[in-house]
Design a protein around this motif. Structure first.
Motif, PDB file in Angstrom:
ATOM      1  N   ILE A   1      42.486  18.802   9.735  1.00 52.28           N
ATOM      2  CA  ILE A   1      41.794  17.561  10.752  1.00 52.28           C
ATOM      3  C   ILE A   1      42.445  16.367   9.897  1.00 52.28           C
ATOM      4  CG2 ILE A   1      39.831  16.611  11.134  1.00 52.28           C
ATOM      5  CD1 ILE A   1      40.311  19.286  12.462  1.00 52.28           C
ATOM      6  N   LEU A   2      43.208  15.743  10.500  1.00 50.79           N
ATOM      7  CA  LEU A   2      43.963  14.379   9.961  1.00 50.79           C
ATOM      8  C   LEU A   2      43.455  13.044  10.453  1.00 50.79           C
ATOM      9  CD1 LEU A   2      47.417  16.002  10.355  1.00 50.79           C
ATOM     10  CD2 LEU A   2      46.137  15.937   8.249  1.00 50.79           C
ATOM     11  N   PRO A   3      43.512  11.962   9.597  1.00 47.97           N
ATOM     12  CA  PRO A   3      42.815  10.831  10.042  1.00 47.97           C
ATOM     13  C   PRO A   3      43.923  10.375  11.154  1.00 47.97           C
ATOM     14  CG  PRO A   3      42.948  10.936   7.877  1.00 47.97           C
ATOM     15  CD  PRO A   3      43.607  12.093   8.180  1.00 47.97           C
ATOM     16  N   GLY A   4      43.041   9.741  12.367  1.00 44.85           N
ATOM     17  CA  GLY A   4      43.890   9.106  13.148  1.00 44.85           C
ATOM     18  C   GLY A   4      44.165  10.049  14.438  1.00 44.85           C
ATOM     19  N   ALA A   5      44.256  11.383  14.134  1.00 45.13           N
ATOM     20  CA  ALA A   5      44.560  12.425  15.059  1.00 45.13           C
ATOM     21  C   ALA A   5      43.454  12.768  16.296  1.00 45.13           C
ATOM     22  CB  ALA A   5      44.907  13.689  14.430  1.00 45.13           C
ATOM     23  N   THR A   6      44.146  13.202  17.310  1.00 46.80           N
ATOM     24  CA  THR A   6      43.204  13.437  18.479  1.00 46.80           C
ATOM     25  C   THR A   6      42.911  15.022  18.674  1.00 46.80           C
ATOM     26  OG1 THR A   6      43.684  11.625  19.682  1.00 46.80           O
ATOM     27  CG2 THR A   6      42.865  13.412  20.950  1.00 46.80           C
ATOM     28  N   TYR A   7      41.752  15.532  18.695  1.00 46.51           N
ATOM     29  CA  TYR A   7      41.633  16.968  18.824  1.00 46.51           C
ATOM     30  C   TYR A   7      40.743  17.339  20.206  1.00 46.51           C
ATOM     31  CZ  TYR A   7      43.022  17.114  14.189  1.00 46.51           C
ATOM     32  OH  TYR A   7      43.756  16.870  12.854  1.00 46.51           O
ATOM     33  N   PHE A   8      40.837  18.531  20.647  1.00 46.96           N
ATOM     34  CA  PHE A   8      40.432  19.089  21.907  1.00 46.96           C
ATOM     35  C   PHE A   8      39.453  20.237  21.618  1.00 46.96           C
ATOM     36  CE2 PHE A   8      44.615  16.998  22.006  1.00 46.96           C
ATOM     37  CZ  PHE A   8      44.373  16.170  23.171  1.00 46.96           C
ATOM     38  N   LEU A   9      38.429  20.180  22.629  1.00 49.16           N
ATOM     39  CA  LEU A   9      37.200  21.049  22.458  1.00 49.16           C
ATOM     40  C   LEU A   9      37.137  21.828  23.746  1.00 49.16           C
ATOM     41  CD1 LEU A   9      34.882  22.698  21.031  1.00 49.16           C
ATOM     42  CD2 LEU A   9      33.408  20.800  21.837  1.00 49.16           C
ATOM     43  N   SER A  10      37.049  23.334  23.689  1.00 41.97           N
ATOM     44  CA  SER A  10      36.965  24.146  24.760  1.00 41.97           C
ATOM     45  C   SER A  10      35.748  24.938  24.713  1.00 41.97           C
ATOM     46  CB  SER A  10      38.086  24.685  25.472  1.00 41.97           C
ATOM     47  OG  SER A  10      37.938  25.635  26.460  1.00 41.97           O
ATOM     48  N   VAL A  11      34.934  25.078  25.779  1.00 39.43           N
ATOM     49  CA  VAL A  11      33.724  25.588  25.561  1.00 39.43           C
ATOM     50  C   VAL A  11      33.603  26.583  26.932  1.00 39.43           C
ATOM     51  CG1 VAL A  11      31.240  25.954  25.327  1.00 39.43           C
ATOM     52  CG2 VAL A  11      32.460  24.311  23.911  1.00 39.43           C
ATOM     53  N   MET A  12      33.690  27.760  26.810  1.00 42.33           N
ATOM     54  CA  MET A  12      33.540  28.688  27.812  1.00 42.33           C
ATOM     55  C   MET A  12      32.190  29.434  27.706  1.00 42.33           C
ATOM     56  SD  MET A  12      36.325  28.492  29.816  1.00 42.33           S
ATOM     57  CE  MET A  12      36.039  29.912  30.899  1.00 42.33           C
ATOM     58  N   VAL A  13      31.383  29.278  28.912  1.00 40.66           N
ATOM     59  CA  VAL A  13      30.041  29.789  28.880  1.00 40.66           C
ATOM     60  C   VAL A  13      29.878  30.592  30.223  1.00 40.66           C
ATOM     61  CG1 VAL A  13      27.611  29.655  28.983  1.00 40.66           C
ATOM     62  CG2 VAL A  13      29.045  28.266  27.413  1.00 40.66           C
ATOM     63  N   ASP A  14      29.734  31.779  30.409  1.00 44.39           N
ATOM     64  CA  ASP A  14      29.677  32.435  31.704  1.00 44.39           C
ATOM     65  C   ASP A  14      30.663  32.075  32.759  1.00 44.39           C
ATOM     66  OD1 ASP A  14      27.462  33.840  30.428  1.00 44.39           O
ATOM     67  OD2 ASP A  14      26.070  32.678  31.345  1.00 44.39           O
ATOM     68  N   GLN A  15      31.850  31.903  32.226  1.00 37.86           N
ATOM     69  CA  GLN A  15      33.032  31.729  33.001  1.00 37.86           C
ATOM     70  C   GLN A  15      33.028  30.202  33.599  1.00 37.86           C
ATOM     71  OE1 GLN A  15      33.080  34.511  36.151  1.00 37.86           O
ATOM     72  NE2 GLN A  15      34.444  36.014  34.830  1.00 37.86           N
ATOM     73  N   ARG A  16      32.424  29.420  32.947  1.00 39.90           N
ATOM     74  CA  ARG A  16      32.532  27.890  33.096  1.00 39.90           C
ATOM     75  C   ARG A  16      32.988  27.177  31.818  1.00 39.90           C
ATOM     76  NH1 ARG A  16      26.822  26.173  33.447  1.00 39.90           N
ATOM     77  NH2 ARG A  16      26.363  27.951  32.118  1.00 39.90           N
ATOM     78  N   GLU A  17      33.756  26.465  32.130  1.00 43.10           N
ATOM     79  CA  GLU A  17      34.501  25.791  31.072  1.00 43.10           C
ATOM     80  C   GLU A  17      34.048  24.295  30.890  1.00 43.10           C
ATOM     81  OE1 GLU A  17      38.922  24.900  28.755  1.00 43.10           O
ATOM     82  OE2 GLU A  17      38.628  25.352  31.136  1.00 43.10           O
ATOM     83  N   PHE A  18      33.710  23.994  29.688  1.00 43.96           N
ATOM     84  CA  PHE A  18      33.321  22.635  29.541  1.00 43.96           C
ATOM     85  C   PHE A  18      34.240  21.969  28.266  1.00 43.96           C
ATOM     86  CE2 PHE A  18      29.549  25.023  30.061  1.00 43.96           C
ATOM     87  CZ  PHE A  18      29.204  24.504  31.307  1.00 43.96           C
ATOM     88  N   THR A  19      34.686  20.754  28.385  1.00 49.02           N
ATOM     89  CA  THR A  19      35.894  20.321  27.871  1.00 49.02           C
ATOM     90  C   THR A  19      35.434  18.851  27.170  1.00 49.02           C
ATOM     91  OG1 THR A  19      37.082  19.349  29.407  1.00 49.02           O
ATOM     92  CG2 THR A  19      37.644  21.542  28.926  1.00 49.02           C
ATOM     93  N   SER A  20      36.089  18.393  25.890  1.00 48.85           N
ATOM     94  CA  SER A  20      35.949  17.088  25.441  1.00 48.85           C
ATOM     95  C   SER A  20      37.062  16.821  24.516  1.00 48.85           C
ATOM     96  CB  SER A  20      34.762  17.046  24.580  1.00 48.85           C
ATOM     97  OG  SER A  20      34.435  15.518  24.309  1.00 48.85           O
ATOM     98  N   SER A  21      37.364  15.571  23.976  1.00 48.35           N
ATOM     99  CA  SER A  21      38.068  15.473  23.081  1.00 48.35           C
ATOM    100  C   SER A  21      37.808  14.236  21.917  1.00 48.35           C
ATOM    101  CB  SER A  21      39.694  14.745  23.686  1.00 48.35           C
ATOM    102  OG  SER A  21      39.169  13.663  24.239  1.00 48.35           O
ATOM    103  N   CYS A  22      38.194  14.095  20.925  1.00 57.07           N
ATOM    104  CA  CYS A  22      37.888  13.307  19.839  1.00 57.07           C
ATOM    105  C   CYS A  22      38.918  12.636  19.237  1.00 57.07           C
ATOM    106  CB  CYS A  22      36.610  13.627  19.088  1.00 57.07           C
ATOM    107  SG  CYS A  22      37.154  14.738  17.613  1.00 57.07           S
ATOM    108  N   THR A  23      38.829  11.487  18.535  1.00 58.39           N
ATOM    109  CA  THR A  23      39.918  10.779  17.627  1.00 58.39           C
ATOM    110  C   THR A  23      39.116  10.448  16.075  1.00 58.39           C
ATOM    111  OG1 THR A  23      41.042  10.069  19.454  1.00 58.39           O
ATOM    112  CG2 THR A  23      41.504   9.085  17.559  1.00 58.39           C
ATOM    113  N   ILE A  24      39.888  11.014  15.376  1.00 53.94           N
ATOM    114  CA  ILE A  24      39.260  10.827  13.978  1.00 53.94           C
ATOM    115  C   ILE A  24      39.575   9.232  13.432  1.00 53.94           C
ATOM    116  CG2 ILE A  24      39.317  11.557  11.380  1.00 53.94           C
ATOM    117  CD1 ILE A  24      38.488  13.753  13.546  1.00 53.94           C
ATOM    118  N   PRO A  25      38.520   8.390  12.964  1.00 52.45           N
ATOM    119  CA  PRO A  25      38.967   7.246  12.537  1.00 52.45           C
ATOM    120  C   PRO A  25      40.076   7.335  11.410  1.00 52.45           C
ATOM    121  CG  PRO A  25      36.344   7.619  12.626  1.00 52.45           C
ATOM    122  CD  PRO A  25      37.244   8.883  12.838  1.00 52.45           C
ATOM    123  N   ASN A  26      40.626   6.231  11.261  1.00 60.34           N
ATOM    124  CA  ASN A  26      41.938   6.231  10.716  1.00 60.34           C
ATOM    125  C   ASN A  26      41.435   6.039   8.997  1.00 60.34           C
ATOM    126  OD1 ASN A  26      44.125   6.139  12.368  1.00 60.34           O
ATOM    127  ND2 ASN A  26      43.433   4.294  13.006  1.00 60.34           N
TER     128      ASN A  26
END
Length: 281
Positions: A108-133
């Motif tokens: 996990i790096l400062p300023g980098a963007t990361y992506f989250l995937s959550v699968m529940v009963d064949q349903r996908e939920f997603t999001s992203s975040c960016t770490i403060p510099n």
């Protein structure tokens, strides 16, 4: 037909650092759909990356309000990844009731963007975040007497730090007390929420009171987190709603949501945290 749902209201402060907020079971009013709830915050200072996945339940299910197990989803598939397609899958921890992985598995790096995937009963939920510099570079402290909300003069711990210049910042202030004998914490109340809107690069300060007799306290870890705006807003809404739940004139603040997917709600956000261990005498 509308239903009254119970929701596990998770304070993201617990995912950031230990402080005085606890996980509470609260009513989620007038929602006609079951929601999937996703909460996670990550930082370069993490040793373990964590994601919590929950669900709302209708009161018709006769759920015990203190039965937190009923709200947990233990069979989700959780993936964290970065912009260069490095990815890791998190495993469920039954003791902590969340999904975890050693932070060494995904840098996990400062300023980098990361992506989250959550699968529940064949349903996908997603999001992203960016770490403060940046993180706060140094914490100063002082043992002082201050007036609490009741107007009583009590001993407190004051934390001071310089705002990170040339950027708009949102800070959460807290502390961790290592004490097995008593449930001790420093209560910063609404002073835990600090921004630099008034002056860039200024000296900022907050103070917290001990919730109990601190005679057994030896060490305190002071903490200041520089957090993404959505995390700040979510924590502020949660705190404000909890503190004003008995006020009939209070207008509830709707917490923000950046989890994409049908009937999903929650926050995935980045932060950086600075800590200082002090000896309390």
């Amino acid at each position: 037909m509308k239903y009254c749902y119970y929701i596990l209201s998770v304070s993201l402060l617990i995912l950031i650092f230990s402080c005085d907020d606890k996980v509470d079971l609260e009513q989620f009013i007038d929602d006609s759909e079951e929601l999937t709830l996703v909460y996670s915050s990550i930082s370069p200072q993490d040793t373990i990356l964590k994601v919590r996945v929950l669900k709302t339940l209708s009161s018709d299910n006769n759920i015990e309000i203190n039965n937190s197990d009923a709200f947990v989803i233990p069979n989700a598939v959780i993936t964290l990844s970065d912009a260069t397609n490095n990815s890791v899958r998190l495993s469920y921890n039954s003791d902590d009731k969340n999904y975890q992985i050693e932070a060494t598995q995904l840098e996990i790096l400062p300023g980098a963007t990361y992506f989250l995937s959550v699968m529940v009963d064949q349903r996908e939920f997603t999001s992203s975040c960016t770490i403060p510099n940046n993180a706060v570079t140094e914490l100063a402290f002082e043992l002082t007497d201050n007036l609490n909300n009741a107007g009583d003069l009590k001993e407190s711990v004051t934390i001071r730090f310089l705002d990170i210049p040339e950027a708009s910042n949102n800070y959460i202030v807290g502390a961790r007390i290592e004490d097995d004998a008593f449930d001790l914490f420093l209560d910063f109340e609404n002073r835990r929420f600090i921004t630099d809107q008034i002056e860039d690069g200024a000296l900022l300060a907050s103070f917290g009171f001990f919730n109990n007799n601190p005679d057994s306290v030896t060490d305190i870890t002071l903490q200041v987190a520089n957090v993404e705006p959505i995390l700040y807003d979510s924590l502020f809404a949660s705190y404000s709603n909890k503190e004003n739940r008995q006020n009939p004139f209070y207008e509830v603040i709707i917490p923000p949501n950046n989890i994409e997917g049908e009937n999903a709600y929650g926050v995935f956000a980045g932060f950086q945290i600075t800590e200082r261990l002090i000896t309390y005498q």
